[in-house]
Design a protein around this motif. Structure first.
Motif, PDB file in Angstrom:
ATOM      1  N   TYR A 196       3.957   0.047  -8.511  1.00 57.51           N
ATOM      2  CA  TYR A 196       2.843   0.426  -7.648  1.00 57.51           C
ATOM      3  C   TYR A 196       1.550  -0.275  -8.067  1.00 57.51           C
ATOM      4  CZ  TYR A 196       5.825   3.762  -5.361  1.00 57.51           C
ATOM      5  OH  TYR A 196       6.836   4.318  -4.611  1.00 57.51           O
ATOM      6  N   ILE A 197       1.321  -0.369  -9.355  1.00 58.84           N
ATOM      7  CA  ILE A 197       0.095  -1.019  -9.838  1.00 58.84           C
ATOM      8  C   ILE A 197       0.039  -2.473  -9.391  1.00 58.84           C
ATOM      9  CG2 ILE A 197      -1.155  -1.762 -11.908  1.00 58.84           C
ATOM     10  CD1 ILE A 197      -0.086   0.758 -13.305  1.00 58.84           C
ATOM     11  N   PHE A 198       1.170  -3.190  -9.469  1.00 63.52           N
ATOM     12  CA  PHE A 198       1.171  -4.627  -9.185  1.00 63.52           C
ATOM     13  C   PHE A 198       1.804  -4.974  -7.833  1.00 63.52           C
ATOM     14  CE2 PHE A 198       0.826  -4.425 -13.841  1.00 63.52           C
ATOM     15  CZ  PHE A 198      -0.384  -5.087 -13.966  1.00 63.52           C
ATOM     16  N   ASN A 199       1.917  -3.980  -6.941  1.00 63.97           N
ATOM     17  CA  ASN A 199       2.352  -4.228  -5.562  1.00 63.97           C
ATOM     18  C   ASN A 199       3.736  -4.885  -5.501  1.00 63.97           C
ATOM     19  OD1 ASN A 199      -0.328  -3.428  -4.951  1.00 63.97           O
ATOM     20  ND2 ASN A 199      -1.033  -5.543  -5.082  1.00 63.97           N
ATOM     21  N   LEU A 200       4.688  -4.337  -6.239  1.00 61.75           N
ATOM     22  CA  LEU A 200       6.026  -4.929  -6.322  1.00 61.75           C
ATOM     23  C   LEU A 200       7.028  -4.178  -5.452  1.00 61.75           C
ATOM     24  CD1 LEU A 200       6.283  -5.327 -10.210  1.00 61.75           C
ATOM     25  CD2 LEU A 200       5.170  -6.838  -8.566  1.00 61.75           C
ATOM     26  N   LYS A 258       9.672   0.785  -0.546  1.00 61.62           N
ATOM     27  CA  LYS A 258       9.426  -0.218  -1.579  1.00 61.62           C
ATOM     28  C   LYS A 258      10.627  -1.158  -1.738  1.00 61.62           C
ATOM     29  CE  LYS A 258       5.483   0.095  -4.022  1.00 61.62           C
ATOM     30  NZ  LYS A 258       4.629  -1.066  -4.309  1.00 61.62           N
ATOM     31  N   ALA A 259      11.701  -0.864  -1.028  1.00 56.20           N
ATOM     32  CA  ALA A 259      12.897  -1.701  -1.125  1.00 56.20           C
ATOM     33  C   ALA A 259      12.809  -2.852  -0.136  1.00 56.20           C
ATOM     34  CB  ALA A 259      14.142  -0.865  -0.850  1.00 56.20           C
ATOM     35  N   LYS A 260      13.455  -3.966  -0.493  1.00 56.75           N
ATOM     36  CA  LYS A 260      13.482  -5.115   0.404  1.00 56.75           C
ATOM     37  C   LYS A 260      14.418  -4.850   1.579  1.00 56.75           C
ATOM     38  CE  LYS A 260      14.559  -8.440  -2.490  1.00 56.75           C
ATOM     39  NZ  LYS A 260      14.827  -9.828  -2.956  1.00 56.75           N
ATOM     40  N   THR A 306       0.818  -1.216   0.000  1.00 61.17           N
ATOM     41  CA  THR A 306       0.000   0.000   0.000  1.00 61.17           C
ATOM     42  C   THR A 306       0.851   1.266   0.000  1.00 61.17           C
ATOM     43  OG1 THR A 306      -0.097  -0.046   2.425  1.00 61.17           O
ATOM     44  CG2 THR A 306      -1.853  -1.185   1.239  1.00 61.17           C
ATOM     45  N   TYR A 307       2.150   1.121   0.100  1.00 61.46           N
ATOM     46  CA  TYR A 307       3.075   2.251   0.202  1.00 61.46           C
ATOM     47  C   TYR A 307       2.854   3.254  -0.930  1.00 61.46           C
ATOM     48  CZ  TYR A 307       7.661   4.604   0.343  1.00 61.46           C
ATOM     49  OH  TYR A 307       8.671   5.532   0.409  1.00 61.46           O
TER      50      TYR A 307
END
Length: 402
Positions: free
Chosen positions: A330-334, A361-363, A107-108
């Protein structure tokens, strides 16, 4: 096996490529029930048995009817590529949550991650709208994207698009594409991202490059941080500004260009890309170019994900392709792949303007604990320290830059 495969075998015919790929997916899923990472020898045993039983449907056959190199080479390659992609997905598993709920990474930066239906719509009516979109695509293909009706229906079905994408476990990207073919066209990638985040991604990127692209180049020219940065500066600036800036950023962060962008020959098609390039599971921007690597001329672009080309753009600008690829995360929650995490976070914060106080969004990588000397999960921080330092230094530089 799918009915199409069984029919092809019964009739002694060759299945269509899409049907054959589906068969390979089934094969790999079955093999991995017994062995997570089958060896080439194990794959060869399976493939030889298939070719032996069904040569007319699956063997590599020469024009004179003889088998090419045993007849199994192409099927073996497909099988091994699928296994490698699936296992890449495992190491990249955090990019699409498989747990029972969505986490902050998904959701970020989103303002409408899973919106309610429009007031005048019901589940039945939005599904009818989706089917209408499918019908238009079947009749008109990509040309239907220009229709006002398609634009209106894509907005009306936004909540259903999110519901399909947010399903757990995450749907296969090809399944999403079959339900929402227009979603993978550049104009609707941009539109979906804007509905999701309230940001016009292409406009934001283009404006940012106009406003600070030159300053970033001059900053590195005055203070090149490593040899790779110096090499890019020495190549000149014949490239589009956005590409030149991204090359400098990746060099500064010590990230290889292939972690985000793959250059290929201008004559290469989407099918060529899928069969000839080693495509990772995480997104890449494919640039068909002419000219030397240092001074390229861009001729459109493609986006790959999960080893497949999922979108193509004819607009010959790097910024258009980069904006579309960035939106895909963002569209595909990656999550951002490790190979380009710093550059993508910099783009997110400085160019696109997504700066939540919490999350990333980074691991979360792994580091050696200074206290215990063992490998532990790295603590997550709001901003990557390397990105934060460059943002600060650039801000100081731009303050005095004329």
């Amino acid at each position: 096996m799918p009915q199409e495969i069984r029919s092809a075998i019964a009739d002694g015919k060759r299945p269509k490529p899409v049907e054959r790929r589906q068969m390979v997916r089934v094969l790999v899923d079955e093999m991995r029930r017994y062995e997570a990472n089958p060896t080439r020898t194990q794959c060869l045993t399976v493939v030889r048995n298939i070719i032996r039983q069904y040569p007319k449907s699956f063997a590599d056959i020469a024009p004179d009817g003889s088998l090419l190199c045993g007849g199994y080479t192409s099927l073996l390659i497909q099988l091994k590529n699928r296994i490698e992609n699936v296992n890449r997905d495992r190491s990249f598993s955090c990019h699409r949550s498989s747990t029972g709920k969505r986490g902050p990474t998904d959701t970020y930066g989103c303002t409408r991650f899973q919106p309610e239906l429009p007031p005048e719509e019901t589940d039945e009516t939005v599904e009818q709208h989706r089917q209408r979109l499918e019908e238009i695509y079947r009749q008109e293909g990509a040309g239907g994207a220009e229709r006002a009706e398609v634009k209106n229906l894509m907005e009306l079905t936004f909540s259903l698009q999110r519901r399909h994408i947010n399903t757990l476990p995450p749907p296969d990207i090809e399944d999403v594409k079959s339900k929402w073919p227009f979603l993978f066209m550049p104009r609707y990638i941009y539109a979906h991202f804007e509905l999701l985040t309230d940001i016009n991604v292409l406009r934001s990127l283009e404006l940012s490059m106009e406003e600070c692209g030159r300053a970033i180049t001059e900053y590195f020219r005055g203070k090149p941080t490593n040899k790779d940065v110096k090499d890019i500066l020495s190549n000149g600036e014949d490239n589009e500004m956005a590409l030149h800036v991204v090359q400098l950023l990746m060099a500064h962060f010590g990230e290889d260009l292939t972690g985000l962008i793959l250059l290929t020959d201008v004559s290469v098609t989407a099918s060529d890309v899928e069969t000839t390039l080693s495509l990772p599971a995480s997104p890449r921007l494919i640039l068909p170019v002419s000219g030397a690597t240092g001074q390229v001329t861009i001729k459109g672009w493609m986006i790959t994900f999960e080893g497949r080309v999922i979108s193509e753009g004819i607009t010959p600008t790097f910024a258009a392709g980069l904006a579309a690829m960035f939106a895909i995360y963002y569209i595909f929650n990656l999550q951002y792949q490790d190979e380009a995490a710093c550059t993508l976070e910099f783009i997110q914060r400085r160019f696109i303007g997504i700066n939540p106080e919490r999350g990333t969004k980074a691991k979360r990588g792994k580091v050696v604990s200074k206290k215990k000397g063992v490998i532990v999960q790295k603590k997550s921080s709001a901003v990557n320290t390397h990105v934060a330092m460059l943002l600060k230094n650039l801000l100081d530089f731009e303050w005095n830059f004329i």
